[in-house]
Motif scaffolding. Structure first.
Motif, PDB file in Angstrom:
ATOM      1  N   GLY A 272       0.825  -1.211   0.000  1.00  0.00           N
ATOM      2  CA  GLY A 272       0.000   0.000   0.000  1.00  0.00           C
ATOM      3  C   GLY A 272       0.853   1.253   0.000  1.00  0.00           C
ATOM      4  O   GLY A 272       0.539   2.235  -0.681  1.00  0.00           O
ATOM      5  N   PHE A 273       1.965   1.225   0.745  1.00  0.00           N
ATOM      6  CA  PHE A 273       2.855   2.388   0.791  1.00  0.00           C
ATOM      7  C   PHE A 273       3.550   2.629  -0.545  1.00  0.00           C
ATOM      8  O   PHE A 273       3.956   3.753  -0.844  1.00  0.00           O
ATOM      9  CB  PHE A 273       3.897   2.223   1.899  1.00  0.00           C
TER      10      PHE A 273
ATOM     11  N   ALA B  41       6.391  10.542  -0.643  1.00  0.00           N
ATOM     12  CA  ALA B  41       7.610   9.994  -1.234  1.00  0.00           C
ATOM     13  C   ALA B  41       8.483   9.283  -0.205  1.00  0.00           C
ATOM     14  O   ALA B  41       9.169   8.311  -0.525  1.00  0.00           O
ATOM     15  CB  ALA B  41       8.402  11.099  -1.918  1.00  0.00           C
ATOM     16  N   ILE B  42       8.453   9.760   1.033  1.00  0.00           N
ATOM     17  CA  ILE B  42       9.281   9.135   2.071  1.00  0.00           C
ATOM     18  C   ILE B  42       8.773   7.725   2.376  1.00  0.00           C
ATOM     19  O   ILE B  42       9.546   6.769   2.434  1.00  0.00           O
ATOM     20  CB  ILE B  42       9.284  10.002   3.344  1.00  0.00           C
TER      21      ILE B  42
ATOM     22  N   THR C 168       9.850   0.685  -0.618  1.00  0.00           N
ATOM     23  CA  THR C 168      10.659   0.093  -1.687  1.00  0.00           C
ATOM     24  C   THR C 168      11.922  -0.534  -1.125  1.00  0.00           C
ATOM     25  O   THR C 168      12.306  -1.656  -1.496  1.00  0.00           O
ATOM     26  CB  THR C 168      11.025   1.161  -2.730  1.00  0.00           C
ATOM     27  N   ALA C 169      12.577   0.170  -0.197  1.00  0.00           N
ATOM     28  CA  ALA C 169      13.776  -0.368   0.435  1.00  0.00           C
ATOM     29  C   ALA C 169      13.454  -1.634   1.232  1.00  0.00           C
ATOM     30  O   ALA C 169      14.244  -2.585   1.257  1.00  0.00           O
ATOM     31  CB  ALA C 169      14.400   0.688   1.352  1.00  0.00           C
ATOM     32  N   SER C 170      12.288  -1.655   1.878  1.00  0.00           N
ATOM     33  CA  SER C 170      11.882  -2.836   2.635  1.00  0.00           C
ATOM     34  C   SER C 170      11.704  -4.040   1.718  1.00  0.00           C
ATOM     35  O   SER C 170      12.152  -5.153   2.030  1.00  0.00           O
ATOM     36  CB  SER C 170      10.574  -2.558   3.391  1.00  0.00           C
TER      37      SER C 170
ATOM     38  N   GLN D 123      16.818   7.425  -5.350  1.00  0.00           N
ATOM     39  CA  GLN D 123      17.178   6.208  -4.640  1.00  0.00           C
ATOM     40  C   GLN D 123      16.054   5.188  -4.688  1.00  0.00           C
ATOM     41  O   GLN D 123      16.300   3.981  -4.692  1.00  0.00           O
ATOM     42  CB  GLN D 123      17.538   6.527  -3.182  1.00  0.00           C
ATOM     43  N   SER D 124      14.806   5.664  -4.733  1.00  0.00           N
ATOM     44  CA  SER D 124      13.676   4.740  -4.816  1.00  0.00           C
ATOM     45  C   SER D 124      13.732   3.939  -6.112  1.00  0.00           C
ATOM     46  O   SER D 124      13.433   2.741  -6.122  1.00  0.00           O
ATOM     47  CB  SER D 124      12.352   5.507  -4.736  1.00  0.00           C
ATOM     48  N   LYS D 125      14.119   4.594  -7.215  1.00  0.00           N
ATOM     49  CA  LYS D 125      14.247   3.888  -8.490  1.00  0.00           C
ATOM     50  C   LYS D 125      15.341   2.825  -8.411  1.00  0.00           C
ATOM     51  O   LYS D 125      15.181   1.709  -8.910  1.00  0.00           O
ATOM     52  CB  LYS D 125      14.555   4.872  -9.611  1.00  0.00           C
TER      53      LYS D 125
END
Length: 399
Positions: free
Chosen positions: A131-132, A138-139, A145-147, A181-183
């Motif tokens: 969901g996030f 964006a945070i 995404t990192a998780s 960084q998310s990409k």
């Protein structure tokens, strides 16, 4: 004492109890003596009490403490495995602060700990994390995404994450995520998932190649992000949909060739593997798209300076490419084929350094002349803007 003051007092007590078991910066646990082990147990128990309390503020501060203590310590990741359930419950709260604190604590708990990875997923974390990924915050999107990047590193979790519907959302983050960084995290998560064969088709269905190529163009060729981008491409071009998508994407093959020339050692091997897979799958179809991007100099360099594995692959690809689709007269009486054959035969000889370098220089010169002639032909049908994209075959270094 006000509630906030009482909360801070409890946390200070926790930190004081562990003071004998940490380094001066408070992050890296020292080797524990029996007394420090006792202090550690006190801290763990107190933080676990806070994370299970009914006070949202206590939960947030406990999650922050878990994140701090598990940042570099495998031991604390084990000690705090009992916090997984309460932290996952925090992901379902309506508080952004609570969501963020819980995500970061879970992320650190999952690092290099297969048991915690599985426990986090079994506790139901995937639903809120996914969901996030769709959040306008964006945070939160970045932490989610990192998780998934961390959770997808386990062989056990890969098919579960795929079945949860995460792949299309990760590709969307790859295309439009912010910050950059998310990409990068999204492409690394997709790479992790691609190592499970059953996930390749779901990834290809989302048409990820444009996003991967775009990210690869924007990052340093020697970066970890570039390595994962080209590694993912290598996996995807094992299928016709992936090969067609790469050759259809503007600058797709070119960008892989650039990594072959100037990427890290691991990146160059992935780029070489991708190009070899394409050429072996259909030599006639993919030889020309690879040749016209000036791949020969990079391949010749790998036959001399690469690892034994990359040397062998480079030699194989050179053999597949050496029957040029251009008229024989352009290759100066078969010079190209002769040099390749001579170079390969000299690789194991005693005079390798001098001979190989000499023949490499000659090979590069022939390839350059061929590339320039081809550019002149293309100039007749390309606009100045088109031509600027292709002139990298003249070996001008990338900025």
């Amino acid at each position: 004492m006000d509630p906030e003051g009482a909360r801070l007092t409890r946390l200070v007590t926790c930190s004081a109890a562990i003071a004998g078991g940490t380094s001066s910066d408070g992050d890296t646990p020292r080797t524990m003596t029996p007394s420090s082990s006792s202090s550690s147990s006190v801290v763990v128990n107190q933080v676990l009490q806070l994370i299970c309390s009914d006070d949202p503020g206590d939960k947030i501060h406990a999650a922050m403490e878990i994140r701090r203590l598990t940042k570099t310590s495998q031991r604390y990741r084990r000690h705090f495995s009992g916090a997984v359930g309460p932290l996952v419950d925090m992901l379902r709260s309506g508080s952004v602060e609570s969501n963020e604190a819980a995500l970061l604590a879970l992320l650190n708990l999952a690092v290099k700990d297969e048991t915690n990875k599985v426990s986090i997923i079994e506790a139901g974390a995937l639903e809120p994390i996914i969901g996030f990924l769709q959040s306008k915050n964006a945070i939160l999107q970045g932490h989610a995404t990192a998780s998934l990047l961390t959770l997808s590193a386990s062989p056990v979790t890969k098919p579960i994450i795929s079945a949860s519907g995460a792949i299309p959302l990760l590709v969307e983050v790859l295309r439009n995520g912010s910050p950059p960084q998310s990409k990068a995290d999204a492409v690394m998560a997709l790479y992790n998932l691609s190592s499970y064969e059953g996930n390749i088709s779901p990834i290809l269905e989302t048409e990820p190649i444009p996003g991967i190529v775009s990210l690869l163009k924007s990052c340093k060729r020697s970066s970890k992000t570039a390595e994962k981008c080209v590694a993912l491409i290598e996996s995807l071009v094992g299928y016709e949909e992936g090969r067609s998508a790469l050759t259809s994407e503007e600058g797709g093959v070119l960008t892989v060739v650039e990594v072959l020339e100037s990427g890290s050692l691991q990146s160059r091997e992935h780029a070489l593997g991708a190009l070899l897979t394409m050429c072996e799958s259909d030599r006639c179809k993919y030889r020309e798209p690879i040749l016209r991007e000036g791949v020969i100099p990079g391949l010749l360099e790998l036959t001399v300076q690469g690892t034994p594995k990359s040397q062998a692959k480079a030699q194989t690809l050179l053999r597949l490419l050496r029957d040029s689709p251009f008229p024989r007269s352009e290759l100066q009486a078969d010079t190209l084929e002769n040099i390749v054959s001579n170079l390969i035969s000299q690789i194991d000889g005693e005079e390798q350094p001098g001979k190989a370098k000499e023949m490499l220089a000659e090979m590069v010169q022939v390839s350059m002349e061929q590339s320039l002639r081809h550019l002149q032909q293309r100039a007749l049908v390309c606009t100045p803007g088109d031509l600027s994209v292709t002139t990298r075959t003249s070996k001008i270094p990338s900025k």
